[in-house]
Design a protein around this motif. Structure first.
Motif, PDB file in Angstrom:
ATOM      1  N   PRO A 157      -5.547   4.285  -2.406  1.00 49.23           N
ATOM      2  CA  PRO A 157      -4.096   4.219  -2.591  1.00 49.23           C
ATOM      3  C   PRO A 157      -3.655   4.460  -4.044  1.00 49.23           C
ATOM      4  O   PRO A 157      -2.626   5.085  -4.289  1.00 49.23           O
ATOM      5  CB  PRO A 157      -3.730   2.814  -2.120  1.00 49.23           C
TER       6      PRO A 157
ATOM      7  N   GLU B 225       0.833  -1.210   0.000  1.00 49.83           N
ATOM      8  CA  GLU B 225       0.000   0.000   0.000  1.00 49.83           C
ATOM      9  C   GLU B 225       0.867   1.260   0.000  1.00 49.83           C
ATOM     10  O   GLU B 225       0.600   2.208  -0.734  1.00 49.83           O
ATOM     11  CB  GLU B 225      -0.946   0.002   1.199  1.00 49.83           C
ATOM     12  N   ARG B 226       1.922   1.284   0.814  1.00 47.62           N
ATOM     13  CA  ARG B 226       2.803   2.457   0.852  1.00 47.62           C
ATOM     14  C   ARG B 226       3.546   2.620  -0.474  1.00 47.62           C
ATOM     15  O   ARG B 226       3.801   3.741  -0.914  1.00 47.62           O
ATOM     16  CB  ARG B 226       3.783   2.343   2.020  1.00 47.62           C
TER      17      ARG B 226
ATOM     18  N   THR C  64       4.123   3.091  -8.566  1.00 51.01           N
ATOM     19  CA  THR C  64       3.015   4.036  -8.629  1.00 51.01           C
ATOM     20  C   THR C  64       2.461   4.062 -10.049  1.00 51.01           C
ATOM     21  O   THR C  64       3.153   3.743 -11.006  1.00 51.01           O
ATOM     22  CB  THR C  64       3.481   5.441  -8.208  1.00 51.01           C
TER      23      THR C  64
ATOM     24  N   ASP D 112      -1.969  11.526   1.042  1.00 52.37           N
ATOM     25  CA  ASP D 112      -2.585  10.466   1.837  1.00 52.37           C
ATOM     26  C   ASP D 112      -3.614  11.037   2.813  1.00 52.37           C
ATOM     27  O   ASP D 112      -4.575  10.365   3.168  1.00 52.37           O
ATOM     28  CB  ASP D 112      -1.510   9.681   2.590  1.00 52.37           C
TER      29      ASP D 112
ATOM     30  N   THR E 182       2.308   1.663  -3.448  1.00 51.08           N
ATOM     31  CA  THR E 182       1.284   2.155  -4.369  1.00 51.08           C
ATOM     32  C   THR E 182       1.039   3.643  -4.175  1.00 51.08           C
ATOM     33  O   THR E 182       0.850   4.388  -5.131  1.00 51.08           O
ATOM     34  CB  THR E 182      -0.029   1.371  -4.177  1.00 51.08           C
ATOM     35  N   LYS E 183       1.059   4.093  -2.924  1.00 54.27           N
ATOM     36  CA  LYS E 183       0.821   5.507  -2.613  1.00 54.27           C
ATOM     37  C   LYS E 183       2.008   6.400  -2.953  1.00 54.27           C
ATOM     38  O   LYS E 183       1.900   7.608  -2.917  1.00 54.27           O
ATOM     39  CB  LYS E 183       0.503   5.671  -1.127  1.00 54.27           C
TER      40      LYS E 183
END
Length: 107
Positions: A73, A27-28, A61, A90, A30-31
């Protein structure tokens, strides 16, 4: 045998990570809070998957604007690609991200 990728963390360190990535790390990534890099720290450029490989998860990304129905995300990652600060993006709602970084509707 698991495939290993290299990820630059928030502090700038480069860490080897086996796939599949743990969900919070994915997730991090992707963000846009983490970046996939080559082992030497140079930017990673994802090759197009071969036809026989199918389509697996994306580890970078987004390069194209996500669909309006995509999860938050993906929109955070898109905003970061567009120049937004990862933490600020975010903190925004998905609707705010779409309004600020999405292509305006022509309806």
């Amino acid at each position: 045998m698991a495939e290993t990728i290299y990820v630059r963390g928030e502090g700038g360190g480069i860490h080897p990570m086996d796939l599949p990535l743990p969900e919070p790390i994915q997730e991090r990534l992707t963000k846009g809070m983490l970046q996939r890099v080559n082992e030497d720290g140079t930017p990673y450029i994802e090759a197009a998957p071969k036809e026989s490989e199918g389509s697996g998860p994306v580890f970078t990304t987004p390069l194209t604007e996500p669909a309006k129905t995509a999860n938050k995300p993906d929109w955070v990652g898109w905003a970061v690609v567009q120049g937004a600060d990862p933490e600020e993006a975010d903190g925004m709602t998905k609707a705010d991200l779409i309004e600020k970084y999405g292509t305006p509707s022509t309806t």
